[in-house]
Write a protein that holds these residues in place. Structure first.
Motif, PDB file in Angstrom:
ATOM      1  N   LEU A 181       0.806  -1.220   0.000  1.00 15.63           N
ATOM      2  CA  LEU A 181       0.000   0.000   0.000  1.00 15.63           C
ATOM      3  C   LEU A 181       0.840   1.271   0.000  1.00 15.63           C
ATOM      4  O   LEU A 181       0.360   2.326  -0.414  1.00 15.63           O
ATOM      5  CB  LEU A 181      -0.927   0.039   1.226  1.00 15.63           C
ATOM      6  CG  LEU A 181      -2.101  -0.929   1.293  1.00 15.63           C
ATOM      7  CD1 LEU A 181      -3.003  -0.540   2.450  1.00 15.63           C
ATOM      8  CD2 LEU A 181      -2.890  -0.966  -0.009  1.00 15.63           C
ATOM      9  N   GLN A 182       2.087   1.190   0.482  1.00 17.55           N
ATOM     10  CA  GLN A 182       2.884   2.417   0.590  1.00 17.55           C
ATOM     11  C   GLN A 182       3.841   2.625  -0.573  1.00 17.55           C
ATOM     12  O   GLN A 182       4.650   3.557  -0.543  1.00 17.55           O
ATOM     13  CB  GLN A 182       3.628   2.450   1.918  1.00 17.55           C
ATOM     14  CG  GLN A 182       4.718   1.421   2.086  1.00 17.55           C
ATOM     15  CD  GLN A 182       5.185   1.332   3.529  1.00 17.55           C
ATOM     16  OE1 GLN A 182       4.469   0.850   4.401  1.00 17.55           O
ATOM     17  NE2 GLN A 182       6.385   1.822   3.795  1.00 17.55           N
ATOM     18  N   PHE A 233       7.006 -11.603  13.353  1.00 19.50           N
ATOM     19  CA  PHE A 233       5.734 -11.694  12.627  1.00 19.50           C
ATOM     20  C   PHE A 233       6.000 -11.411  11.158  1.00 19.50           C
ATOM     21  O   PHE A 233       6.416 -10.314  10.797  1.00 19.50           O
ATOM     22  CB  PHE A 233       4.750 -10.684  13.213  1.00 19.50           C
ATOM     23  CG  PHE A 233       3.390 -10.700  12.567  1.00 19.50           C
ATOM     24  CD1 PHE A 233       2.722 -11.884  12.303  1.00 19.50           C
ATOM     25  CD2 PHE A 233       2.755  -9.500  12.249  1.00 19.50           C
ATOM     26  CE1 PHE A 233       1.462 -11.892  11.722  1.00 19.50           C
ATOM     27  CE2 PHE A 233       1.494  -9.492  11.674  1.00 19.50           C
ATOM     28  CZ  PHE A 233       0.851 -10.691  11.405  1.00 19.50           C
ATOM     29  N   THR A 234       5.784 -12.414  10.306  1.00 19.24           N
ATOM     30  CA  THR A 234       6.126 -12.310   8.876  1.00 19.24           C
ATOM     31  C   THR A 234       4.913 -12.655   8.016  1.00 19.24           C
ATOM     32  O   THR A 234       4.918 -13.657   7.297  1.00 19.24           O
ATOM     33  CB  THR A 234       7.294 -13.253   8.542  1.00 19.24           C
ATOM     34  OG1 THR A 234       6.897 -14.614   8.810  1.00 19.24           O
ATOM     35  CG2 THR A 234       8.523 -12.919   9.364  1.00 19.24           C
ATOM     36  N   PRO A 235       3.882 -11.826   8.051  1.00 22.57           N
ATOM     37  CA  PRO A 235       2.674 -12.151   7.290  1.00 22.57           C
ATOM     38  C   PRO A 235       2.871 -11.956   5.794  1.00 22.57           C
ATOM     39  O   PRO A 235       3.705 -11.156   5.354  1.00 22.57           O
ATOM     40  CB  PRO A 235       1.650 -11.154   7.830  1.00 22.57           C
ATOM     41  CG  PRO A 235       2.481  -9.952   8.186  1.00 22.57           C
ATOM     42  CD  PRO A 235       3.774 -10.522   8.727  1.00 22.57           C
ATOM     43  N   SER A 236       2.095 -12.674   5.011  1.00 21.26           N
ATOM     44  CA  SER A 236       2.048 -12.447   3.566  1.00 21.26           C
ATOM     45  C   SER A 236       1.103 -11.287   3.273  1.00 21.26           C
ATOM     46  O   SER A 236       0.321 -10.852   4.135  1.00 21.26           O
ATOM     47  CB  SER A 236       1.552 -13.705   2.863  1.00 21.26           C
ATOM     48  OG  SER A 236       0.196 -13.957   3.238  1.00 21.26           O
ATOM     49  N   ALA A 237       1.140 -10.806   2.042  1.00 25.73           N
ATOM     50  CA  ALA A 237       0.195  -9.758   1.632  1.00 25.73           C
ATOM     51  C   ALA A 237      -1.230 -10.285   1.716  1.00 25.73           C
ATOM     52  O   ALA A 237      -2.160  -9.553   2.101  1.00 25.73           O
ATOM     53  CB  ALA A 237       0.518  -9.285   0.223  1.00 25.73           C
ATOM     54  N   ALA A 238      -1.429 -11.551   1.390  1.00 26.00           N
ATOM     55  CA  ALA A 238      -2.776 -12.148   1.454  1.00 26.00           C
ATOM     56  C   ALA A 238      -3.277 -12.226   2.894  1.00 26.00           C
ATOM     57  O   ALA A 238      -4.480 -12.119   3.148  1.00 26.00           O
ATOM     58  CB  ALA A 238      -2.757 -13.533   0.824  1.00 26.00           C
ATOM     59  N   GLU A 239      -2.358 -12.410   3.841  1.00 20.22           N
ATOM     60  CA  GLU A 239      -2.746 -12.450   5.252  1.00 20.22           C
ATOM     61  C   GLU A 239      -3.160 -11.065   5.744  1.00 20.22           C
ATOM     62  O   GLU A 239      -4.150 -10.917   6.456  1.00 20.22           O
ATOM     63  CB  GLU A 239      -1.597 -12.988   6.097  1.00 20.22           C
ATOM     64  CG  GLU A 239      -1.870 -13.047   7.591  1.00 20.22           C
ATOM     65  CD  GLU A 239      -2.907 -14.093   7.985  1.00 20.22           C
ATOM     66  OE1 GLU A 239      -3.383 -14.034   9.141  1.00 20.22           O
ATOM     67  OE2 GLU A 239      -3.243 -14.973   7.150  1.00 20.22           O
ATOM     68  N   MET A 240      -2.416 -10.048   5.353  1.00 20.13           N
ATOM     69  CA  MET A 240      -2.719  -8.688   5.805  1.00 20.13           C
ATOM     70  C   MET A 240      -3.878  -8.072   5.039  1.00 20.13           C
ATOM     71  O   MET A 240      -4.641  -7.271   5.588  1.00 20.13           O
ATOM     72  CB  MET A 240      -1.471  -7.818   5.663  1.00 20.13           C
ATOM     73  CG  MET A 240      -0.355  -8.174   6.640  1.00 20.13           C
ATOM     74  SD  MET A 240      -0.805  -7.896   8.362  1.00 20.13           S
ATOM     75  CE  MET A 240      -0.598  -6.116   8.476  1.00 20.13           C
ATOM     76  N   TYR A 241      -3.999  -8.427   3.760  1.00 13.93           N
ATOM     77  CA  TYR A 241      -5.064  -7.872   2.915  1.00 13.93           C
ATOM     78  C   TYR A 241      -5.757  -9.023   2.177  1.00 13.93           C
ATOM     79  O   TYR A 241      -5.531  -9.236   0.987  1.00 13.93           O
ATOM     80  CB  TYR A 241      -4.490  -6.876   1.907  1.00 13.93           C
ATOM     81  CG  TYR A 241      -3.645  -5.782   2.530  1.00 13.93           C
ATOM     82  CD1 TYR A 241      -4.199  -4.857   3.416  1.00 13.93           C
ATOM     83  CD2 TYR A 241      -2.279  -5.674   2.234  1.00 13.93           C
ATOM     84  CE1 TYR A 241      -3.422  -3.855   3.975  1.00 13.93           C
ATOM     85  CE2 TYR A 241      -1.505  -4.678   2.792  1.00 13.93           C
ATOM     86  CZ  TYR A 241      -2.080  -3.762   3.671  1.00 13.93           C
ATOM     87  OH  TYR A 241      -1.315  -2.768   4.232  1.00 13.93           O
ATOM     88  N   PRO A 242      -6.593  -9.795   2.890  1.00 14.82           N
ATOM     89  CA  PRO A 242      -7.215 -10.969   2.262  1.00 14.82           C
ATOM     90  C   PRO A 242      -8.222 -10.627   1.174  1.00 14.82           C
ATOM     91  O   PRO A 242      -8.587 -11.481   0.371  1.00 14.82           O
ATOM     92  CB  PRO A 242      -7.894 -11.671   3.441  1.00 14.82           C
ATOM     93  CG  PRO A 242      -8.107 -10.597   4.459  1.00 14.82           C
ATOM     94  CD  PRO A 242      -6.951  -9.659   4.300  1.00 14.82           C
ATOM     95  N   PRO A 285      -9.632  -6.902  -1.308  1.00 11.40           N
ATOM     96  CA  PRO A 285      -9.305  -5.492  -1.592  1.00 11.40           C
ATOM     97  C   PRO A 285      -9.719  -4.588  -0.431  1.00 11.40           C
ATOM     98  O   PRO A 285     -10.866  -4.632   0.022  1.00 11.40           O
ATOM     99  CB  PRO A 285     -10.103  -5.192  -2.858  1.00 11.40           C
ATOM    100  CG  PRO A 285     -10.247  -6.523  -3.528  1.00 11.40           C
ATOM    101  CD  PRO A 285     -10.393  -7.527  -2.422  1.00 11.40           C
ATOM    102  N   ILE A 286      -8.790  -3.786   0.036  1.00 10.76           N
ATOM    103  CA  ILE A 286      -9.039  -2.979   1.227  1.00 10.76           C
ATOM    104  C   ILE A 286      -9.859  -1.740   0.873  1.00 10.76           C
ATOM    105  O   ILE A 286      -9.565  -1.043  -0.107  1.00 10.76           O
ATOM    106  CB  ILE A 286      -7.716  -2.620   1.926  1.00 10.76           C
ATOM    107  CG1 ILE A 286      -7.984  -2.027   3.302  1.00 10.76           C
ATOM    108  CG2 ILE A 286      -6.852  -1.709   1.068  1.00 10.76           C
ATOM    109  CD1 ILE A 286      -6.755  -1.981   4.189  1.00 10.76           C
TER     110      ILE A 286
END
Length: 289
Positions: A58-59, A89-98, A100-101
């Motif tokens: 996102l940034q 904590f190493t989340p994937s993009a899918a984990e953080m944004y499952p 469209p935000i």
């Protein structure tokens, strides 16, 4: 140290630690001594230290370096563990944004100058992901570096405005022996770009000394001095040189501190930022003594 990839698992792991102080060090990885100094500080002040590694899409703007941003999770995990991190904590993009935000966090005013002017939408991405991390981890303290001084001011404002129950700790910039501020993007620099990039801190130091001696009559004069110094290096392409009130990030009517003197400069395709924060009258008086 335990490596965790999901929000659910992290919350479960943190549950027994809620009665003690939890510290969060948010990063995009490719850790260097600047990050490690934040982890050490968190370890001194907190019972449990969470380090997040997430290259936040996102940034990044459409023409920025999201795809080529340096990544080395195995190395990062080793470094984080060595300096005392308890949870990585190493989340994937899918984990953080499952999905469209549709919700973003925006801090008005502070994000419209400096890097915000050069990188539209950047700080919305930063504040959105950091607010998510704050909700996920629920830390008592969160640690950020002074090198990203605008980011630190924006996050402090967000925490204040939205009543996040945590303290934002801003730690000093860590530098190479020649003064270059540590950054994950320094690896992009060629040998000659790296040599010339030392002009950033040199120009800021010279401007600070002249400011303390009362040599500048206006912010514009100080900015012009720094520009002239940076432009002595042929590979330097200036994005901005700005003197602003800090942490309000407003145009100053005079040169009484506290002020931030901030620069962003390209060397080749690599954009580097640096800054110094000049103290207010009382702090300056202490410095003089």
């Amino acid at each position: 140290m335990k490596i965790i990839e999901t929000i659910q698992e992290l919350r479960k792991e943190l549950q027994p630690h809620r009665s003690n102080a939890i510290g969060l060090v948010p990063t995009m990885g490719y850790l260097h001594e600047g990050h490690l100094s934040l982890i050490r500080r968190a370890k001194q002040e907190c019972n449990t230290v969470v380090v997040s590694i997430f290259v936040n899409p996102l940034q990044f703007g459409p023409n920025e370096d999201f795809e080529r941003y340096p990544r080395d999770l195995e190395r990062d995990a080793q470094l984080a563990e060595e300096v005392g991190a308890d949870l990585l904590f190493t989340p994937s993009a899918a984990e953080m944004y499952p999905r469209p935000i549709r919700t973003r966090v925006t801090v008005a005013g502070l994000t419209e100058r400096l890097c915000g002017a050069s990188r539209p939408g950047h700080f919305d991405g930063v504040t959105t992901v950091v607010s998510k991390l704050f909700h996920i981890v629920e830390p008592d303290r969160a640690y950020f570096g002074q090198k990203d001084a605008q980011q630190a001011a924006v996050i402090q404002q967000m925490v204040q405005d939205l009543n996040f129950p945590l303290e934002v700790i801003v730690c000093p910039t860590v530098r190479e022996p020649d003064g270059l501020a540590l950054s994950s993007r320094n690896v992009y620099l060629s040998e000659e770009e790296r040599r010339q990039a030392t002009v950033l801190f040199q120009s800021l130091q010279e401007a600070e000394k002249r400011w303390r001696d009362g040599a500048f009559s206006s912010a514009a004069e100080m900015e012009a001095f720094i520009r002239d110094r940076i432009e002595t290096q042929p590979l330097a392409v200036i994005d901005y040189v700005s003197v602003l009130r800090y942490p309000a990030l407003e145009l100053p009517e005079d040169l009484h501190g506290p002020l931030i003197v901030a620069v962003a400069v390209f060397f080749g395709k690599t954009r580097l930022i640096d800054n110094v924060v000049l103290p207010g009258k009382e702090e300056a008086a202490c410095f003089a003594r």
